[in-house]
Design a protein around this motif. Structure first.
Motif, PDB file in Angstrom:
ATOM      1  N   UNK A  19      35.874 -23.138  31.351  1.00 42.12           N
ATOM      2  CA  UNK A  19      36.414 -21.819  31.708  1.00 42.12           C
ATOM      3  C   UNK A  19      37.368 -21.384  30.604  1.00 42.12           C
ATOM      4  N   UNK A  20      37.062 -20.268  29.965  1.00 42.34           N
ATOM      5  CA  UNK A  20      37.904 -19.776  28.872  1.00 42.34           C
ATOM      6  C   UNK A  20      38.784 -18.639  29.378  1.00 42.34           C
ATOM      7  N   UNK A  21      40.096 -18.703  29.133  1.00 42.12           N
ATOM      8  CA  UNK A  21      40.973 -17.594  29.543  1.00 42.12           C
ATOM      9  C   UNK A  21      40.581 -16.306  28.814  1.00 42.12           C
ATOM     10  N   UNK A  22      40.987 -15.160  29.370  1.00 45.70           N
ATOM     11  CA  UNK A  22      40.659 -13.881  28.737  1.00 45.70           C
ATOM     12  C   UNK A  22      41.287 -13.750  27.358  1.00 45.70           C
ATOM     13  N   UNK A  23      42.482 -14.273  27.188  1.00 46.14           N
ATOM     14  CA  UNK A  23      43.128 -14.247  25.880  1.00 46.14           C
ATOM     15  C   UNK A  23      43.158 -15.675  25.354  1.00 46.14           C
ATOM     16  N   UNK A  24      42.298 -15.960  24.380  1.00 42.37           N
ATOM     17  CA  UNK A  24      42.182 -17.334  23.884  1.00 42.37           C
ATOM     18  C   UNK A  24      41.999 -17.332  22.376  1.00 42.37           C
ATOM     19  N   UNK A  25      42.651 -18.290  21.736  1.00 40.85           N
ATOM     20  CA  UNK A  25      42.522 -18.495  20.290  1.00 40.85           C
ATOM     21  C   UNK A  25      42.215 -19.963  20.039  1.00 40.85           C
ATOM     22  N   UNK A  26      41.366 -20.219  19.059  1.00 39.09           N
ATOM     23  CA  UNK A  26      40.941 -21.591  18.810  1.00 39.09           C
ATOM     24  C   UNK A  26      42.077 -22.481  18.319  1.00 39.09           C
TER      25      UNK A  26
END
Length: 163
Positions: A19-26
């Motif tokens: 599950x990836x949050x809406x605001x995500x950075x690698x």
């Protein structure tokens, strides 16, 4: 009516959490990343209707190329394979893993979502990533880019029929 495709950033497929949050950075990955092999990703990409293998993984995965095509629209993929500590906790014994894939596209957002959803059916921890390290889940990608190429009524003016 001339075809108007969306103006998208340069994109790549990368691994991440289920599950990836809406605001995500690698670079701020405080999640449990799903680990896939190059073969698992290659098989997931090739399972998408319309994807053809252009070059196999011979002599190695850096040679692998596949392409989804419909009409004049396309998405081109490659595969990067990286070394992995076989004593890792996520997939013990695995010595190489998938390190990402080019996602070169000339198509509509709906077509991107169609192809990406089918890849995620086999490998659910796969996300789009841009050159600013921003990662996108399906919902936020559609919210940010889905209106490009649509008329004032929200109809897709670049539609090539059923995706």
């Amino acid at each position: 009516m001339s075809e108007q495709l969306p103006n998208l950033p340069e994109l790549y497929l990368v691994d991440g959490p289920l599950q990836l949050p809406d605001l995500a950075y690698s670079f701020a990955d405080d999640w449990k990343t799903e680990i896939y092999t190059a073969k698992e990703i290659g098989d997931a990409i090739l399972s998408v209707p319309g994807v053809k293998l252009i070059h196999d993984a011979s002599p190695n995965w850096d040679s692998w190329v596949a392409r989804w095509e419909k009409g004049g629209h396309f998405i081109e993929f490659d595969i990067t394979e990286c070394e992995f500590d076989p004593e890792n906790e996520l997939r013990p014994g695995l010595s190489e893993h998938w390190g990402g894939s080019k996602f070169k596209n000339h198509c509509t957002v709906d077509e991107i979502l169609f192809v990406w959803r089918l890849i995620q059916k086999k490998c659910p921890g796969v996300w789009l990533h841009d050159t600013d390290c921003r990662m996108y889940n399906l919902t936020i990608f559609n919210e940010l880019f889905g209106q490009q190429g649509r008329d004032s009524d929200g109809e897709n003016v670049t539609s090539t029929g059923d995706v």
